[in-house]
Design an enzyme around this catalytic site. Sequence first.
Site, PDB file in Angstrom:
ATOM      1  CG  ASP A  28      72.368  15.964  55.115  1.00  0.00           C
ATOM      2  OD1 ASP A  28      72.414  14.751  55.368  1.00  0.00           O
ATOM      3  OD2 ASP A  28      73.389  16.684  55.076  1.00  0.00           O
ATOM      4  N   GLY A  29      70.815  15.436  57.831  1.00  0.00           N
ATOM      5  CA  GLY A  29      71.147  15.724  59.222  1.00  0.00           C
ATOM      6  C   GLY A  29      70.520  14.774  60.236  1.00  0.00           C
ATOM      7  CG  ASN A  30      67.570  11.861  59.097  1.00  0.00           C
ATOM      8  OD1 ASN A  30      67.041  12.971  59.205  1.00  0.00           O
ATOM      9  ND2 ASN A  30      67.121  10.931  58.270  1.00  0.00           N
ATOM     10  CD1 TRP A  33      67.342  16.485  65.582  1.00  0.00           C
ATOM     11  CD2 TRP A  33      67.161  14.298  66.049  1.00  0.00           C
ATOM     12  NE1 TRP A  33      66.283  16.331  66.447  1.00  0.00           N
ATOM     13  CE2 TRP A  33      66.146  14.993  66.757  1.00  0.00           C
ATOM     14  CE3 TRP A  33      67.228  12.904  66.187  1.00  0.00           C
ATOM     15  CZ2 TRP A  33      65.226  14.356  67.580  1.00  0.00           C
ATOM     16  CZ3 TRP A  33      66.321  12.276  67.006  1.00  0.00           C
ATOM     17  CH2 TRP A  33      65.338  12.993  67.693  1.00  0.00           C
ATOM     18  CG  HIS A  45      68.060   7.137  59.546  1.00  0.00           C
ATOM     19  ND1 HIS A  45      68.427   8.169  58.704  1.00  0.00           N
ATOM     20  CD2 HIS A  45      69.176   6.398  59.741  1.00  0.00           C
ATOM     21  CE1 HIS A  45      69.724   8.046  58.397  1.00  0.00           C
ATOM     22  NE2 HIS A  45      70.199   6.984  59.024  1.00  0.00           N
ATOM     23  CB  SER A  73      72.124   9.592  47.500  1.00  0.00           C
ATOM     24  OG  SER A  73      73.302   9.110  48.110  1.00  0.00           O
ATOM     25  CD  GLU A  75      76.132   9.131  44.634  1.00  0.00           C
ATOM     26  OE1 GLU A  75      75.031   9.598  45.011  1.00  0.00           O
ATOM     27  OE2 GLU A  75      76.370   8.840  43.445  1.00  0.00           O
ATOM     28  CD1 TRP A  77      73.581   2.284  46.515  1.00  0.00           C
ATOM     29  CD2 TRP A  77      73.072   0.561  47.843  1.00  0.00           C
ATOM     30  NE1 TRP A  77      72.341   1.816  46.152  1.00  0.00           N
ATOM     31  CE2 TRP A  77      72.007   0.756  46.942  1.00  0.00           C
ATOM     32  CE3 TRP A  77      72.974  -0.486  48.778  1.00  0.00           C
ATOM     33  CZ2 TRP A  77      70.859  -0.038  46.950  1.00  0.00           C
ATOM     34  CZ3 TRP A  77      71.820  -1.278  48.768  1.00  0.00           C
ATOM     35  CH2 TRP A  77      70.787  -1.050  47.869  1.00  0.00           C
ATOM     36  NE  ARG A  79      74.800   7.589  54.639  1.00  0.00           N
ATOM     37  CZ  ARG A  79      74.100   8.561  55.158  1.00  0.00           C
ATOM     38  NH1 ARG A  79      73.216   8.297  56.098  1.00  0.00           N
ATOM     39  NH2 ARG A  79      74.266   9.801  54.755  1.00  0.00           N
ATOM     40  CG  LEU A 139      52.145  16.863  47.056  1.00  0.00           C
ATOM     41  CD1 LEU A 139      52.829  18.186  46.694  1.00  0.00           C
ATOM     42  CD2 LEU A 139      52.444  16.500  48.513  1.00  0.00           C
ATOM     43  NE  ARG A 196      72.925  18.818  52.271  1.00  0.00           N
ATOM     44  CZ  ARG A 196      73.650  17.902  51.654  1.00  0.00           C
ATOM     45  NH1 ARG A 196      73.846  17.979  50.361  1.00  0.00           N
ATOM     46  NH2 ARG A 196      74.201  16.898  52.316  1.00  0.00           N
TER      47      ARG A 196
HETATM   48  C1  IPE Z   1      72.265  13.522  50.700  1.00  0.00           C
HETATM   49  O1  IPE Z   1      72.771  13.471  51.984  1.00  0.00           O
HETATM   50  C2  IPE Z   1      71.363  12.353  50.459  1.00  0.00           C
HETATM   51  C3  IPE Z   1      70.093  12.360  51.202  1.00  0.00           C
HETATM   52  C4  IPE Z   1      69.672  13.299  51.981  1.00  0.00           C
HETATM   53  C5  IPE Z   1      69.272  11.207  50.987  1.00  0.00           C
HETATM   54  P1  IPE Z   1      74.188  12.812  52.328  1.00  0.00           P
HETATM   55  O2  IPE Z   1      74.364  12.971  53.768  1.00  0.00           O
HETATM   56  O3  IPE Z   1      74.232  11.448  51.772  1.00  0.00           O
HETATM   57  O4  IPE Z   1      75.181  13.723  51.478  1.00  0.00           O
HETATM   58  P2  IPE Z   1      76.697  14.082  51.778  1.00  0.00           P
HETATM   59  O5  IPE Z   1      77.408  12.796  52.054  1.00  0.00           O
HETATM   60  O6  IPE Z   1      76.709  15.009  52.938  1.00  0.00           O
HETATM   61  O7  IPE Z   1      77.150  14.772  50.520  1.00  0.00           O
HETATM   62  C1  IPE Z   2      69.994  12.172  55.804  1.00  0.00           C
HETATM   63  O1  IPE Z   2      70.651  12.239  57.040  1.00  0.00           O
HETATM   64  C2  IPE Z   2      69.359  10.829  55.561  1.00  0.00           C
HETATM   65  C3  IPE Z   2      70.070  10.004  54.555  1.00  0.00           C
HETATM   66  C4  IPE Z   2      71.093  10.357  53.839  1.00  0.00           C
HETATM   67  C5  IPE Z   2      69.534   8.683  54.332  1.00  0.00           C
HETATM   68  P1  IPE Z   2      72.086  11.607  57.236  1.00  0.00           P
HETATM   69  O2  IPE Z   2      71.917  10.163  57.493  1.00  0.00           O
HETATM   70  O3  IPE Z   2      72.966  11.965  56.088  1.00  0.00           O
HETATM   71  O4  IPE Z   2      72.574  12.313  58.552  1.00  0.00           O
HETATM   72  P2  IPE Z   2      73.890  13.166  58.740  1.00  0.00           P
HETATM   73  O5  IPE Z   2      73.928  14.151  57.600  1.00  0.00           O
HETATM   74  O6  IPE Z   2      75.035  12.231  58.694  1.00  0.00           O
HETATM   75  O7  IPE Z   2      73.711  13.833  60.053  1.00  0.00           O
HETATM   76 MG    MG Z   3      74.089  13.607  55.591  1.00  0.00          MG
END
Ligand code: IPE
Ligand code: IPE
Ligand code: MG
Length: 251
Positions: A28-30, A33, A45, A73, A75, A77, A79, A139, A196
């Site tokens: 998480d956090g793309n 970043w 990404h 995830s 969820e 969708w 986006r 792996l 995470r």
């Molecule tokens: C969880 O991250 C899903 C993935 C890393 C693929 P999200 O960014 O979608 O989760 P929330 O919205 O912070 O719960």
């Molecule tokens: C995780 O990073 C990648 C996916 C959920 C696909 P995010 O896209 O959720 O990036 P943040 O968390 O909004 O920074």
């Molecule tokens: Mg996220």
Amino acid sequence: MPDITAKTATVAPHAGLRIPEHLGVIMDGNRRWAQVQGKPRSDGHREGIKALRRLVEYSIRYGVPYLTVFSFSSENWRREKSEIEFIFKLMRTFVDSDLGKLKDNNVRIRILGERKELDPGLQKIITRVEVETRENTGLNLNVAFNYGGRAEIVTTAGRIVQFVREGRIGPEEIDEELFSRMMLTGGMPDPDLLIRTGGESRISNFLIWQSAYAELVFLDEFWPDFDEPLFVRALEMFSRRQRRFGGDGGG
Ligand code: IPE
Ligand code: IPE
Ligand code: MG
């Protein structure tokens, strides 16, 4: 505690480090970043894929038997369409560019999630990846894609009902062990460590059944910044944890 520095870790995994049987990673956090860097989301990404490549490399080198990464995830969708399309495109590019090398490295890949909702092209890629790596014994890399933990539990319950209806199992046989076997991760150990990145302290519907007793490590760093010292830090934290499973610590 062994003194593990980034320097020693790059040379060889430290002997005192406990290696999880099954490592789960919520990458998480793309987008944050990218935002901090003043770059478009897509760059986040894209960098995330590079970090995934590194994680796979460390997992092989440190001898992690099972690795499950959360890449999209059910969820997600929610986006914007353009972002979803970009993420899907990245997955295809990743397969094109990396499948050969993953095969050479004896990696077995499985994709966990609801595939019927994906376009036929993507479904084909998923099948190809799984078939082409199915004999591999190194792996075990699971990619959770269009995955949701609750949906997985509901689907599994439905499959069990079907089995009972068909007389293949009796209702009295339904127990946790059977349930685990029928989940997408059937036959695999439960994750013992869940990492995470990105600073949020939540599970976001990732492997909720399987992670009942996983040690949770939340890191503030954004996923594209994931590197070996961070990987080692998470393993060190895991090594220090005392797992009790409801018992007394069994010392
Ligand atoms: C969880 O991250 C899903 C993935 C890393 C693929 P999200 O960014 O979608 O989760 P929330 O919205 O912070 O719960
Ligand atoms: C995780 O990073 C990648 C996916 C959920 C696909 P995010 O896209 O959720 O990036 P943040 O968390 O909004 O920074
Ligand atoms: Mg996220």
